[in-house]
Design an enzyme around this catalytic site. Sequence first.
Site, PDB file in Angstrom:
ATOM      1  N   ASP A 188       0.850  -1.186   0.000  1.00 29.78           N
ATOM      2  CA  ASP A 188       0.000   0.000   0.000  1.00 29.78           C
ATOM      3  C   ASP A 188       0.890   1.241   0.000  1.00 29.78           C
ATOM      4  O   ASP A 188       2.090   1.175   0.323  1.00 29.78           O
ATOM      5  CB  ASP A 188      -0.887  -0.030   1.253  1.00 29.78           C
ATOM      6  CG  ASP A 188      -1.720   1.215   1.409  1.00 29.78           C
ATOM      7  OD1 ASP A 188      -2.427   1.574   0.452  1.00 29.78           O
ATOM      8  OD2 ASP A 188      -1.648   1.834   2.490  1.00 29.78           O
TER       9      ASP A 188
ATOM     10  N   ASP B 123      -0.405   5.242   0.783  1.00 25.44           N
ATOM     11  CA  ASP B 123      -0.731   6.230   1.817  1.00 25.44           C
ATOM     12  C   ASP B 123      -0.790   5.590   3.202  1.00 25.44           C
ATOM     13  O   ASP B 123      -1.549   4.646   3.432  1.00 25.44           O
ATOM     14  CB  ASP B 123      -2.071   6.903   1.522  1.00 25.44           C
ATOM     15  CG  ASP B 123      -2.026   7.780   0.283  1.00 25.44           C
ATOM     16  OD1 ASP B 123      -0.973   7.820  -0.373  1.00 25.44           O
ATOM     17  OD2 ASP B 123      -3.049   8.419  -0.032  1.00 25.44           O
TER      18      ASP B 123
ATOM     19  N   ASP C  55      -2.078  -0.614   5.917  1.00 24.87           N
ATOM     20  CA  ASP C  55      -2.466  -0.008   7.193  1.00 24.87           C
ATOM     21  C   ASP C  55      -3.974   0.128   7.382  1.00 24.87           C
ATOM     22  O   ASP C  55      -4.425   0.450   8.481  1.00 24.87           O
ATOM     23  CB  ASP C  55      -1.853   1.396   7.307  1.00 24.87           C
ATOM     24  CG  ASP C  55      -2.515   2.390   6.358  1.00 24.87           C
ATOM     25  OD1 ASP C  55      -2.413   2.201   5.123  1.00 24.87           O
ATOM     26  OD2 ASP C  55      -3.161   3.331   6.851  1.00 24.87           O
TER      27      ASP C  55
END
Length: 259
Positions: free
Chosen positions: A13, A15, A198
């Site tokens: 991922d 961001d 996240d």
Amino acid sequence: MSPRQTTLAIFTDLDGTLLDHETYDWSPAAPVLARLRDAGIPVVLASSKTAAEIAPLRAEMGLSACPAIVENGAGILPAGAETVPGEDYAALMQLLSGRPVAHRFRGFNEMSTEEVAATTGLSPEAAAKAKARQFSEPGLFEGSDDEREAFVQELAGEGVQARAGGRFLTLSFGRTKAQAMAEIAPSLGATLTVALGDAPNDVEMLEAADLGIIIANPAHDPLPLLPGEAEGRITRASLTGPGGWADEVGRILDENDIP
């Protein structure tokens, strides 16, 4: 990338994971990214970002020889390419139009470039690339939790999936990062896949990988305990953002005796 054969592949991922949640800085991970490139280990960026956003970022990171997963898995950007064909967006916008509850959802299509920039912290140029959607629509739902759930369930009946990321609720026709990872991994010769993320829209990818690493992000609630954690396949980083990413990936390289 080195021509040396490898079975390890990284799916990450952006961001809040490889990019700092607030500043979008990835420099703390630069030394480990260089180490991966030198070892010939592919790093596949997997994000809700568009191809227009990911292509230049991938080049800046020195990862253009690797494919990328765009718009939460709805599209795959081939290695070296800057665009990917896609016609889902028009169909999605048509499906949303006229729905009574849809007025609670304010997507990028309704926002000006300046609004997207203000909401995301991106520059106007980067915000324009974020609005160049091909498959999915991120946005903010401004109603109650019950209204949001009704909205999500109504769309699910039409084959539209709503996924929560670090900032936005993103709507698409259901393909996930995990499905895209499953498609890409064999072409990389990967027998050991590592996924890092996240947010809720990373969960399937974290669970599907051989090793999953949850990067801490204090900007939102932590992910709930995942089944893979009990099995030891998924662990949690103690550091946040690109610093945590570098620490965890560096550890995996050390454990596999990769220089």
